[in-house]
Write an enzyme that holds these catalytic residues in place. Structure first.
Site, PDB file in Angstrom:
ATOM      1  CG  ASN A  50      -2.007  -3.611  -0.885  1.00 21.69           C
ATOM      2  OD1 ASN A  50      -2.024  -3.896  -2.085  1.00 21.69           O
ATOM      3  ND2 ASN A  50      -2.931  -2.853  -0.312  1.00 21.69           N
ATOM      4  CD1 TRP A  51       4.215  -5.205  -3.242  1.00 24.30           C
ATOM      5  CD2 TRP A  51       4.412  -6.397  -5.127  1.00 24.30           C
ATOM      6  NE1 TRP A  51       5.283  -6.062  -3.086  1.00 24.30           N
ATOM      7  CE2 TRP A  51       5.427  -6.800  -4.230  1.00 24.30           C
ATOM      8  CE3 TRP A  51       4.348  -7.024  -6.383  1.00 24.30           C
ATOM      9  CZ2 TRP A  51       6.357  -7.802  -4.554  1.00 24.30           C
ATOM     10  CZ3 TRP A  51       5.272  -8.010  -6.699  1.00 24.30           C
ATOM     11  CH2 TRP A  51       6.263  -8.383  -5.792  1.00 24.30           C
ATOM     12  CE  LYS A  52      -1.585   0.482  -0.648  1.00 21.98           C
ATOM     13  NZ  LYS A  52      -1.831   1.696   0.103  1.00 21.98           N
ATOM     14  CG  HIS A 105      -6.881  -1.296   0.999  1.00 20.24           C
ATOM     15  ND1 HIS A 105      -6.813   0.052   0.718  1.00 20.24           N
ATOM     16  CD2 HIS A 105      -5.720  -1.618   1.591  1.00 20.24           C
ATOM     17  CE1 HIS A 105      -5.649   0.514   1.119  1.00 20.24           C
ATOM     18  NE2 HIS A 105      -4.951  -0.481   1.658  1.00 20.24           N
ATOM     19  CD  GLU A 115      -4.993   2.698  -1.167  1.00 26.48           C
ATOM     20  OE1 GLU A 115      -4.688   1.712  -1.857  1.00 26.48           O
ATOM     21  OE2 GLU A 115      -4.179   3.276  -0.403  1.00 26.48           O
ATOM     22  CD  GLU A 172      -4.259  -1.318   5.857  1.00 22.58           C
ATOM     23  OE1 GLU A 172      -3.043  -1.460   5.709  1.00 22.58           O
ATOM     24  OE2 GLU A 172      -5.027  -1.117   4.910  1.00 22.58           O
ATOM     25  N   GLY A 207      -0.055   5.666   3.941  1.00 24.37           N
ATOM     26  CA  GLY A 207       0.757   6.484   3.032  1.00 24.37           C
ATOM     27  C   GLY A 207       1.096   7.869   3.552  1.00 24.37           C
ATOM     28  CB  SER A 248       2.770   5.151   7.893  1.00 28.62           C
ATOM     29  OG  SER A 248       2.160   6.056   6.987  1.00 28.62           O
ATOM     30  N   GLY A 275       2.195  -1.312   2.629  1.00 27.32           N
ATOM     31  CA  GLY A 275       2.037  -0.786   1.274  1.00 27.32           C
ATOM     32  C   GLY A 275       3.371  -0.297   0.737  1.00 27.32           C
ATOM     33  N   GLY A 276       3.587   1.013   0.789  1.00 24.94           N
ATOM     34  CA  GLY A 276       4.772   1.650   0.194  1.00 24.94           C
ATOM     35  C   GLY A 276       6.094   0.952   0.490  1.00 24.94           C
TER      36      GLY A 276
HETATM   37  P1  PGA Z   1       1.231   2.170   3.475  1.00 28.14           P
HETATM   38  O1  PGA Z   1      -0.105   1.391   2.970  1.00 28.14           O
HETATM   39  O2  PGA Z   1       2.091   1.112   4.135  1.00 28.14           O
HETATM   40  O3  PGA Z   1       1.843   2.717   2.237  1.00 28.14           O
HETATM   41  O4  PGA Z   1       0.792   3.194   4.431  1.00 28.14           O
HETATM   42  C1  PGA Z   1      -0.711   0.410   3.734  1.00 28.14           C
HETATM   43  C2  PGA Z   1      -1.920  -0.129   3.036  1.00 28.14           C
HETATM   44  O5  PGA Z   1      -2.588   0.623   2.321  1.00 28.14           O
HETATM   45  O6  PGA Z   1      -2.258  -1.321   3.163  1.00 28.14           O
END
Ligand code: PGA
Length: 249
Positions: free
Chosen positions: A7-9, A92, A94, A164, A170, A210, A231-232
């Protein structure tokens, strides 16, 4: 089937997304897992073109529930499929923070399942406050019940649930292996209750929050974990590749 989803957001510009997609190609020459990249909507056509002839699939980070019409600023399931996307992340945290509610996620899940070949990746998970107040099970059960309300599994359609924990996203902190195992098993039971025993094969339960090279190794060993939503760490091709390797070992 195991899934490793990036997920490159909103982290990358279109040009940066294209460059990262090219780097992914260098690493993922052959892979038995399903690798899915979810770039921003604006990057999706370009990234899709780069990954077109590869084993890497693409997905959207969200979608609207109506198929077409006067909905300014929204993206339809038709748009995603036209661009070659096979997946879509829904619910998600977010987006939930931005006002997305369970009923909206439910409509999006139904819309995605109505548009071949889109596979919804439905995110569920408790916040830090939920965790402190011991509400994890109740919160996840409600999110799943509402997201899957009225959904039935057609013979050839799959659904991915991403567990999640919001506090793990994050933050560099992950739940204990016991907690991940317990929650994934609980999600499996909820899937059976809502979608029947066919869900055992048609649904995958991946972990997100994470995930990096280090945390992935132990989590991937858990039998109930069908892969990762990253994500990250997906912004670095080599690290993402190493995470995918843990799933395959
Ligand atoms: P993260 O994000 O790996 O940076 O914790 C995961 C996500 O939001 O899907």
């Amino acid at each position: 089937m195991k899934f490793v989803i990036a997920n490159w957001k909103m982290n990358l510009s279109v040009n940066e997304s294209m460059a990262l997609a090219e780097t992914y190609l260098k690493f993922f020459k052959e892979t038995p897992a399903e690798i899915v990249v979810c770039p921003s909507f604006t990057s999706l056509p370009f990234v899709g073109k780069i990954l077109n002839d590869s084993q890497i699939s693409t997905g959207g980070q969200d979608v609207f529930w109506e198929r077409q019409g006067a909905y300014t600023g929204e993206i339809s399931t038709r748009d995603l499929v036209d661009l070659g996307a096979g997946y879509v992340i829904l619910g998600h945290s977010e987006r939930r923070f931005n006002g997305e509610e369970d009923w909206m996620i439910n409509r999006k899940v139904i819309a995605a399942l109505s548009e071949e070949p889109l596979c919804p990746i439905i995110c569920v998970g408790e916040t830090e406050e939920d965790q402190k107040e011991d509400r994890r099970e109740a919160v996840i059960a409600k999110q799943m019940e509402e997201a899957l309300d009225g959904v039935s599994l057609a013979l050839d359609r799959n659904i991915i649930i991403a567990y999640e924990p919001v506090w793990a996203i994050g933050s560099g902190i992950t739940p204990s292996l016991d907690d991940i195992e317990y929650t994934h098993q609980m999600i499996r039971i909820l899937l059976r209750k809502q979608l029947g025993s066919r869900s055992d094969k048609a649904c995958a339960v991946v972990y997100g929050g994470s995930v990096n090279e280090k945390t992935a190794r132990k989590i991937a060993d858990l039998e109930c974990v069908d892969g990762f939503l990253v994500g990250g760490a997906s912004l670095e091709a080599k690290e993402f590749y190493r995470i995918a390797q843990t799933v395959l070992e």
